[in-house]
Design a protein around this motif. Structure first.
Motif, mmCIF file in Angstrom:
data_model
loop_
_atom_site.group_PDB
_atom_site.id
_atom_site.type_symbol
_atom_site.label_atom_id
_atom_site.label_comp_id
_atom_site.label_asym_id
_atom_site.label_seq_id
_atom_site.Cartn_x
_atom_site.Cartn_y
_atom_site.Cartn_z
ATOM 1 N N THR A 190 0.729 -1.120 0.128
ATOM 2 C CA THR A 190 -0.066 -0.120 0.171
ATOM 3 C C THR A 190 0.906 1.376 -0.099
ATOM 4 O O THR A 190 0.253 2.289 -0.234
ATOM 5 N N CYS A 239 2.209 3.618 -3.749
ATOM 6 C CA CYS A 239 1.512 2.980 -4.929
ATOM 7 C C CYS A 239 0.496 4.250 -5.344
ATOM 8 O O CYS A 239 -0.585 4.476 -4.450
ATOM 9 N N LYS A 253 -3.246 4.595 -3.374
ATOM 10 C CA LYS A 253 -3.034 4.084 -2.137
ATOM 11 C C LYS A 253 -2.540 4.884 -0.947
ATOM 12 O O LYS A 253 -1.808 5.638 -1.373
ATOM 13 N N ASP A 301 -5.509 3.014 3.686
ATOM 14 C CA ASP A 301 -5.718 1.521 3.040
ATOM 15 C C ASP A 301 -4.676 0.516 3.773
ATOM 16 O O ASP A 301 -5.273 -0.538 3.589
ATOM 17 N N ASN A 302 -3.792 0.978 4.050
ATOM 18 C CA ASN A 302 -2.882 -0.088 4.873
ATOM 19 C C ASN A 302 -3.429 -0.590 6.135
ATOM 20 O O ASN A 302 -3.461 -1.513 6.603
ATOM 21 N N THR A 323 -0.119 -6.731 5.118
ATOM 22 C CA THR A 323 -0.008 -5.436 4.322
ATOM 23 C C THR A 323 1.412 -5.165 4.456
ATOM 24 O O THR A 323 1.980 -5.462 5.507
ATOM 25 N N TYR A 367 3.626 -1.453 4.018
ATOM 26 C CA TYR A 367 3.827 -0.009 3.458
ATOM 27 C C TYR A 367 5.369 0.382 3.973
ATOM 28 O O TYR A 367 5.818 0.433 4.845
#
Length: 380
Positions: A144, A147, A150, A154-155, A243, A245
């Motif tokens: 995330t 990008c 994102k 979102d993460n 996820t 980041y």
């Protein structure tokens, strides 16, 4: 006594003369004599040629510094890709590190983060590489960070309502990615070795990915794809959500066997050439406060911003508006050339997660006259 000394000198001289005279017909004497008359001696000429050839070898190494280390055809092709003249690209390639500037950002946890940012032509070339090359590459769906479309919200969102959270940090994420891995990445994308060498040189500083270059985040995501794939498989095995980041890896689930999962995670990280930052690894069980990439998911129902973060943003906005940007940066010891941009990013981050509180709390500090500090009105 004097007579004895004279006899010794005479005898010694005679012996030396005799040795030289008796050696005149031998090969050793010829070589010795030739050493003093190098122009007439084939052996000396051969020696001269070998020394000359060594000089040529070392000469080539000296010439090969800078842009001349790169294949001429590859430089020409890359110049066309980047939309610049060959001479301009060669000037940049002559010594890439001198085209960076460094500054420091204070970390909330203490210490400083070194930012190595490219300047001028190099920055423009990196932005072109990002747009024309790196955006076309595959990035794992679990990623995330950095990008398009994102964000940190979102993460964090996918971990809402999970009882247990495991946060893992990668140590020196960008610096741990060395230039050979960057070259190999461009090769895997289909570029020839000479072209990959030029592109990697433009994206690295002192043989590693610099934190602050436009290309570094995208390259790190591409390079970490195999790791993300393994982490996703591991998460599926234990019924977890995964996820990433940037250098922050997050796992969450209602049942999370910490020791087993952490051991497997560490193994994957080491296999992929990274190192776990043990000091920043956190296991957050049920009823424990949970903050993921700066966003609180503790309520289990909605995302919020930690109160300390709100206070920090509010304070910085207040001082920039009342004291001025330069005065505020001097006061806090910041040399960040894009400080205002980061502050605006924090405002957008607050508004995207808590739009209601953002409007009510910040309206106290931002009046219609003060919005001249901002390229947009954050209240609308």
């Amino acid at each position: 006594m004097e007579l004895l000394l004279a006899i010794v000198i005479v005898v010694t001289g005679w012996l030396v003369f005799s040795i030289i005279r008796s050696s005149k017909g031998q090969e050793g004497y010829k070589r010795w004599k030739a050493g003093n008359y190098a122009g007439e001696n084939p052996y000396a000429k051969e020696k001269k040629e070998s020394v000359s050839s060594l000089k040529n070898i070392f000469g080539r190494k000296v010439v090969a510094f800078g842009s001349k280390r790169f294949d001429a055809g590859a430089v020409s092709w890359c110049a066309s890709l980047l939309g610049v003249k060959e001479d301009t690209l060669r000037e940049v390639l002559d010594y890439v590190p001198r085209q960076y500037t460094q500054f420091y950002i204070k970390k909330r946890s203490g210490g400083v983060r070194i930012i190595t940012a490219p300047q001028g032509q190099l920055r423009a070339m990196q932005q072109t590489i990002y747009q024309r090359v790196l955006l076309l590459a595959n990035v794992h769906p679990a990623v995330t960070g950095f990008c398009p479309g994102k964000s940190v919200s979102d993460n964090a969102r996918v971990h809402l309502g999970r009882k247990n959270v495991l946060k893992v940090d990668l140590h020196d994420f960008f610096p741990s990615i060395r230039s050979p891995r960057v070259r190999a990445t461009f090769r895997e994308m289909g570029y020839s070795h000479p072209i990959a060498k030029v592109l990697a040189e433009l994206c690295c500083c002192n043989r590693y990915l610099p934190q602050g270059a436009p290309t570094s985040p995208a390259l790190s995501n591409i390079i970490a794809y195999p790791m993300d794939k393994k982490m996703m498989a591991l998460a599926d095995e234990y019924g977890l959500v995964y996820t990433r980041y940037a250098d922050d890896l997050t796992f969450s689930g209602d049942f999370l066997p910490k020791d087993k999962v952490l051991s497997r995670i560490d193994q994957v990280i080491r296999e992929e050439g990274f190192t776990m930052n043990v000091k920043k690894t956190r296991f957050l069980p049920e009823h424990k406060r949970k903050i993921i990439t700066g966003v609180s998911v503790s309520s289990g129902a909605k995302m919020t911003i930690p109160k300390t973060k709100k206070r920090e943003i509010r304070k910085n906005v207040h001082y920039v508006l009342t004291k001025g940007l330069a005065s505020h940066q001097e006061h806090i010891g910041s040399t960040d050339p894009v400080y205002l941009k980061r502050l605006l990013g924090n405002l957008c981050y607050w508004r995207s997660i808590e739009p209601d509180t953002f409007l009510s709390e910040l309206s106290v500090y931002i009046s219609a006259e003060q919005t001249m500090w901002f390229p947009f009105n954050p209240l609308h």
